[in-house]
Design a protein around this motif. Structure first.
Motif, PDB file in Angstrom:
ATOM      1  N   GLY A 188       0.816  -1.214   0.000  1.00  0.00           N
ATOM      2  CA  GLY A 188       0.000   0.000   0.000  1.00  0.00           C
ATOM      3  C   GLY A 188       0.847   1.260   0.000  1.00  0.00           C
ATOM      4  N   LEU A 189       0.266   2.342  -0.507  1.00  0.00           N
ATOM      5  CA  LEU A 189       0.933   3.643  -0.534  1.00  0.00           C
ATOM      6  C   LEU A 189      -0.017   4.696   0.035  1.00  0.00           C
ATOM      7  CD1 LEU A 189       2.399   3.585  -4.171  1.00  0.00           C
ATOM      8  CD2 LEU A 189       3.615   3.016  -2.059  1.00  0.00           C
ATOM      9  N   THR A 190       0.553   5.638   0.759  1.00  0.00           N
ATOM     10  CA  THR A 190      -0.220   6.755   1.295  1.00  0.00           C
ATOM     11  C   THR A 190       0.516   8.048   0.966  1.00  0.00           C
ATOM     12  OG1 THR A 190      -1.046   5.394   3.122  1.00  0.00           O
ATOM     13  CG2 THR A 190      -1.258   7.771   3.358  1.00  0.00           C
ATOM     14  N   TYR A 191      -0.226   9.040   0.503  1.00  0.00           N
ATOM     15  CA  TYR A 191       0.367  10.317   0.105  1.00  0.00           C
ATOM     16  C   TYR A 191      -0.037  11.400   1.103  1.00  0.00           C
ATOM     17  CZ  TYR A 191       0.756   7.799  -4.322  1.00  0.00           C
ATOM     18  OH  TYR A 191       1.030   6.850  -5.288  1.00  0.00           O
ATOM     19  N   VAL A 192       0.960  12.101   1.654  1.00  0.00           N
ATOM     20  CA  VAL A 192       0.714  13.200   2.595  1.00  0.00           C
ATOM     21  C   VAL A 192       1.083  14.510   1.910  1.00  0.00           C
ATOM     22  CG1 VAL A 192       1.248  14.185   4.846  1.00  0.00           C
ATOM     23  CG2 VAL A 192       1.266  11.691   4.544  1.00  0.00           C
ATOM     24  N   ASP A 193       0.093  15.339   1.689  1.00  0.00           N
ATOM     25  CA  ASP A 193       0.328  16.652   1.090  1.00  0.00           C
ATOM     26  C   ASP A 193       0.541  17.654   2.221  1.00  0.00           C
ATOM     27  OD1 ASP A 193       0.323  19.082  -0.184  1.00  0.00           O
ATOM     28  OD2 ASP A 193      -1.387  18.641  -1.477  1.00  0.00           O
ATOM     29  N   ASN A 194       1.794  18.042   2.459  1.00  0.00           N
ATOM     30  CA  ASN A 194       2.103  18.949   3.553  1.00  0.00           C
ATOM     31  C   ASN A 194       1.825  20.408   3.214  1.00  0.00           C
ATOM     32  OD1 ASN A 194       3.291  17.218   5.726  1.00  0.00           O
ATOM     33  ND2 ASN A 194       4.656  16.640   4.064  1.00  0.00           N
ATOM     34  N   VAL A 195       1.465  20.683   1.968  1.00  0.00           N
ATOM     35  CA  VAL A 195       1.077  22.038   1.582  1.00  0.00           C
ATOM     36  C   VAL A 195      -0.397  22.264   1.891  1.00  0.00           C
ATOM     37  CG1 VAL A 195       0.840  23.664  -0.323  1.00  0.00           C
ATOM     38  CG2 VAL A 195       2.856  22.197  -0.180  1.00  0.00           C
ATOM     39  N   ASN A 196      -1.244  21.348   1.409  1.00  0.00           N
ATOM     40  CA  ASN A 196      -2.678  21.430   1.686  1.00  0.00           C
ATOM     41  C   ASN A 196      -3.072  20.738   2.983  1.00  0.00           C
ATOM     42  OD1 ASN A 196      -3.349  22.884  -0.671  1.00  0.00           O
ATOM     43  ND2 ASN A 196      -3.326  21.005  -1.887  1.00  0.00           N
ATOM     44  N   ARG A 197      -2.097  20.087   3.634  1.00  0.00           N
ATOM     45  CA  ARG A 197      -2.296  19.416   4.932  1.00  0.00           C
ATOM     46  C   ARG A 197      -3.433  18.392   4.868  1.00  0.00           C
ATOM     47  NH1 ARG A 197       0.438  21.890   9.211  1.00  0.00           N
ATOM     48  NH2 ARG A 197       1.547  23.760   8.596  1.00  0.00           N
ATOM     49  N   CYS A 198      -3.268  17.441   3.969  1.00  0.00           N
ATOM     50  CA  CYS A 198      -4.267  16.385   3.817  1.00  0.00           C
ATOM     51  C   CYS A 198      -3.575  15.075   3.467  1.00  0.00           C
ATOM     52  CB  CYS A 198      -5.293  16.754   2.748  1.00  0.00           C
ATOM     53  SG  CYS A 198      -4.564  17.048   1.117  1.00  0.00           S
ATOM     54  N   VAL A 199      -4.299  13.963   3.591  1.00  0.00           N
ATOM     55  CA  VAL A 199      -3.753  12.633   3.365  1.00  0.00           C
ATOM     56  C   VAL A 199      -4.711  11.819   2.510  1.00  0.00           C
ATOM     57  CG1 VAL A 199      -2.746  10.592   4.466  1.00  0.00           C
ATOM     58  CG2 VAL A 199      -2.841  12.757   5.710  1.00  0.00           C
ATOM     59  N   PHE A 200      -4.144  11.056   1.557  1.00  0.00           N
ATOM     60  CA  PHE A 200      -4.955  10.150   0.742  1.00  0.00           C
ATOM     61  C   PHE A 200      -4.210   8.834   0.557  1.00  0.00           C
ATOM     62  CE2 PHE A 200      -6.397  14.341  -0.775  1.00  0.00           C
ATOM     63  CZ  PHE A 200      -7.768  14.189  -0.635  1.00  0.00           C
ATOM     64  N   ASN A 201      -4.930   7.720   0.654  1.00  0.00           N
ATOM     65  CA  ASN A 201      -4.377   6.442   0.259  1.00  0.00           C
ATOM     66  C   ASN A 201      -4.286   6.400  -1.264  1.00  0.00           C
ATOM     67  OD1 ASN A 201      -3.968   5.153   2.744  1.00  0.00           O
ATOM     68  ND2 ASN A 201      -6.149   4.650   2.892  1.00  0.00           N
ATOM     69  N   GLY A 202      -3.368   5.566  -1.766  1.00  0.00           N
ATOM     70  CA  GLY A 202      -3.219   5.461  -3.213  1.00  0.00           C
ATOM     71  C   GLY A 202      -4.501   5.081  -3.903  1.00  0.00           C
ATOM     72  N   SER A 203      -5.250   4.161  -3.293  1.00  0.00           N
ATOM     73  CA  SER A 203      -6.509   3.719  -3.890  1.00  0.00           C
ATOM     74  C   SER A 203      -7.550   4.825  -3.915  1.00  0.00           C
ATOM     75  CB  SER A 203      -7.046   2.509  -3.130  1.00  0.00           C
ATOM     76  OG  SER A 203      -7.140   2.787  -1.750  1.00  0.00           O
ATOM     77  N   ASP A 204      -7.423   5.839  -3.017  1.00  0.00           N
ATOM     78  CA  ASP A 204      -8.340   6.978  -3.039  1.00  0.00           C
ATOM     79  C   ASP A 204      -8.126   7.827  -4.282  1.00  0.00           C
ATOM     80  OD1 ASP A 204      -9.414   6.283  -0.584  1.00  0.00           O
ATOM     81  OD2 ASP A 204      -8.012   7.516   0.547  1.00  0.00           O
ATOM     82  N   LEU A 205      -6.886   7.862  -4.762  1.00  0.00           N
ATOM     83  CA  LEU A 205      -6.569   8.671  -5.944  1.00  0.00           C
ATOM     84  C   LEU A 205      -6.939   7.963  -7.244  1.00  0.00           C
ATOM     85  CD1 LEU A 205      -3.026  10.042  -4.958  1.00  0.00           C
ATOM     86  CD2 LEU A 205      -5.258  11.087  -4.569  1.00  0.00           C
ATOM     87  N   GLY A 206      -7.045   6.633  -7.193  1.00  0.00           N
ATOM     88  CA  GLY A 206      -7.341   5.850  -8.386  1.00  0.00           C
ATOM     89  C   GLY A 206      -6.380   4.685  -8.520  1.00  0.00           C
ATOM     90  N   LYS A 207      -6.745   3.710  -9.345  1.00  0.00           N
ATOM     91  CA  LYS A 207      -5.939   2.498  -9.473  1.00  0.00           C
ATOM     92  C   LYS A 207      -4.514   2.786  -9.927  1.00  0.00           C
ATOM     93  CE  LYS A 207      -9.814  -0.617 -10.473  1.00  0.00           C
ATOM     94  NZ  LYS A 207     -10.387  -1.571 -11.443  1.00  0.00           N
ATOM     95  N   ALA A 208      -4.339   3.798 -10.762  1.00  0.00           N
ATOM     96  CA  ALA A 208      -3.009   4.110 -11.294  1.00  0.00           C
ATOM     97  C   ALA A 208      -2.046   4.592 -10.210  1.00  0.00           C
ATOM     98  CB  ALA A 208      -3.122   5.162 -12.386  1.00  0.00           C
ATOM     99  N   TYR A 209      -2.589   4.991  -9.044  1.00  0.00           N
ATOM    100  CA  TYR A 209      -1.753   5.541  -7.974  1.00  0.00           C
ATOM    101  C   TYR A 209      -1.706   4.634  -6.748  1.00  0.00           C
ATOM    102  CZ  TYR A 209      -2.725   9.474 -11.003  1.00  0.00           C
ATOM    103  OH  TYR A 209      -2.857  10.287 -12.099  1.00  0.00           O
ATOM    104  N   SER A 210      -2.348   3.467  -6.867  1.00  0.00           N
ATOM    105  CA  SER A 210      -2.275   2.473  -5.803  1.00  0.00           C
ATOM    106  C   SER A 210      -0.917   1.782  -5.876  1.00  0.00           C
ATOM    107  CB  SER A 210      -3.389   1.447  -5.955  1.00  0.00           C
ATOM    108  OG  SER A 210      -3.201   0.701  -7.156  1.00  0.00           O
ATOM    109  N   ALA A 211      -0.622   0.938  -4.912  1.00  0.00           N
ATOM    110  CA  ALA A 211       0.671   0.247  -4.890  1.00  0.00           C
ATOM    111  C   ALA A 211       0.864  -0.587  -6.160  1.00  0.00           C
ATOM    112  CB  ALA A 211       0.774  -0.632  -3.645  1.00  0.00           C
ATOM    113  N   LYS A 212      -0.136  -1.378  -6.500  1.00  0.00           N
ATOM    114  CA  LYS A 212      -0.027  -2.251  -7.673  1.00  0.00           C
ATOM    115  C   LYS A 212       0.125  -1.440  -8.954  1.00  0.00           C
ATOM    116  CE  LYS A 212      -2.442  -6.094  -9.943  1.00  0.00           C
ATOM    117  NZ  LYS A 212      -2.727  -5.521 -11.264  1.00  0.00           N
TER     118      LYS A 212
END
Length: 417
Positions: free
Chosen positions: A317-341
């Motif tokens: 799994g991958l998780t993205y932390v945006d320290n500019v907008n101060r928010c967090v999304f899992n890769g699967s939240d962004l779409g399949k292309a940004y998930s771990a697989k």
């Protein structure tokens, strides 16, 4: 001098916080003001009971306690205990608490001299002390007057001192170099109210930047069953070090119950765009880079990539932390292309040095049940993206859609009549 004023619902909690410092040898009790006995003759129970009994005179006031910290410049270590006591008494007098019972503690767990003052808002006659706008109306004028009278370093000249809360990337905790609980508290005070996260793993993705994690314990443990929570310092490898600290021991009370309310404040979908654009731009510049190279490139855009692995080092799994907008999304939240697989496939992981082909295959297949469910249920925004996105690079059309529709012959109704 910098004054920080906080009110609370529990006098006992504030009292116990300072008394624990006292027992650990990290604080001293300078005085117990407006008590019937001298400070040295009072037991801890007597100091607390007087505050509790006076608070009972007006039970309608829910936020009945007040906790003030007076912070001095690191250069002012020569301030003696009698002088610090004088400053505390003069300050309390000028903000309207001079006649209240209050306790003055000097703490020694930071790189600057500072005092903690504990009191309550209920007077001896049961009336309430109004603390609305007390900082602007009373505390600021009192602070400025005391700075002049005692020749203290002005608060305006302390803009970048060590005890100030620092931003991400500059406040990583190194175990053994600072007092653990205070260091964790500084991180939590900076992160919890300002970031948006939907779960404990997402919060931990943020906290790992500071070498801190929140841990509920094993699922069969009493801590987990009772909704408990610990905060731990971790080393560079992510291994916990030192003694875990209960969430309830922090003054801000960052318990699981508190966090669950924060989980409801999920980040907006439109904040995903910046992260996806940063990934795409990095891949456009270097399509066959390693996952670590991508993470390094994202850091330049203020995005931290947290990689989740199992005990065998397999990425799931991958998780993205945006320290500019101060928010967090899992890769699967962004779409399949940004998930771990999806991302491992796009990065051509098989050709990366040090990664075995069979390991890549397992990485591409290994996903949590939660991620699989999320990927099978696209959000409304993802559906719109799919409808509006112009497909490129694929000419294959399934056979059923190649078949031409036969036009139906219109029946001549006039001939049939």
């Amino acid at each position: 001098m910098v004054a920080v004023i906080k009110s609370g619902h529990s006098i006992r909690r504030i009292f116990n916080y300072n008394e624990l410092k006292l027992k650990e040898g990290k604080a001293e009790l300078l005085c117990a003001q407006n008590y019937p006995l001298d400070t040295e003759k009072l037991s801890a129970a007597q100091r607390l009971n007087m505050l509790l009994k006076q608070a009972e005179l007006n039970k309608n006031v829910t936020r009945n306690s007040i906790h003030i910290s007076l912070n001095f410049d690191p250069s002012e270590t020569a301030l003696t205990k009698p002088i610090l006591t004088e400053i505390a008494s003069a300050y309390m007098e000028r903000i309207g608490f001079g006649d209240q019972p209050y306790l003055v503690y000097q703490h020694h767990d930071a790189g600057h001299p500072h005092l903690h003052l504990v009191s309550l808002k209920i007077k001896a006659d049961g009336s309430r002390i109004d603390t609305q706008n007390i900082g602007r109306k009373l505390s600021e004028p009192a602070r400025k007057e005391l700075e002049q009278e005692y020749n203290l370093v002005r608060a305006e000249d302390q803009a970048k001192k060590d005890y100030k809360i620092k931003s991400a990337y500059s406040a990583k905790i190194e175990y053994g170099k600072s007092e653990s609980r205070r260091s964790i508290a500084n991180v939590l005070d900076a992160v919890l109210p300002s970031y948006k996260y939907k779960s404990l793993p997402e919060l931990n993705a943020i906290l790992r930047q500071y070498n801190v994690i929140a841990d509920r314990g094993l699922k069969d443990s009493s801590t987990y069953r009772n909704g408990g929570l610990f905060y731990k310092i971790i080393d560079r490898d992510g291994t916990p070090v030192g003694v875990p600290v209960k969430a309830s021991l922090f003054h801000s009370q960052p318990t699981l119950k508190f966090l669950e309310k924060r989980f409801e404040n999920a980040p907006a979908d439109n904040l995903k765009t910046r992260i996806k654009n940063a990934i795409e731009l990095s891949l456009l510049k270097s399509p066959r880079q390693s996952l670590q190279s991508l993470a390094d490139n994202l850091i330049k855009d203020g995005i931290y990539l947290a990689v989740r692995q199992n005990e065998d080092g397999i990425i799931y799994g991958l998780t993205y932390v945006d320290n500019v907008n101060r928010c967090v999304f899992n890769g699967s939240d962004l779409g399949k292309a940004y998930s771990a697989k999806g991302l491992l496939e796009r990065l051509s992981t098989i050709n990366q040095p040090g990664v075995k082909q069979e390991q890549v295959s397992r990485q591409q297949q290994l996903f949590t049940k939660e991620e699989a469910e999320q990927q099978s249920k696209p959000s409304g925004s993802e559906i719109m993206d799919a409808l509006l996105h112009q497909e490129t690079g694929g000419d294959y059309v399934p056979y059923p859609f190649k078949k031409t529709r036969k036009k139906k012959k219109r029946r001549n109704l006039s001939n049939n009549n």
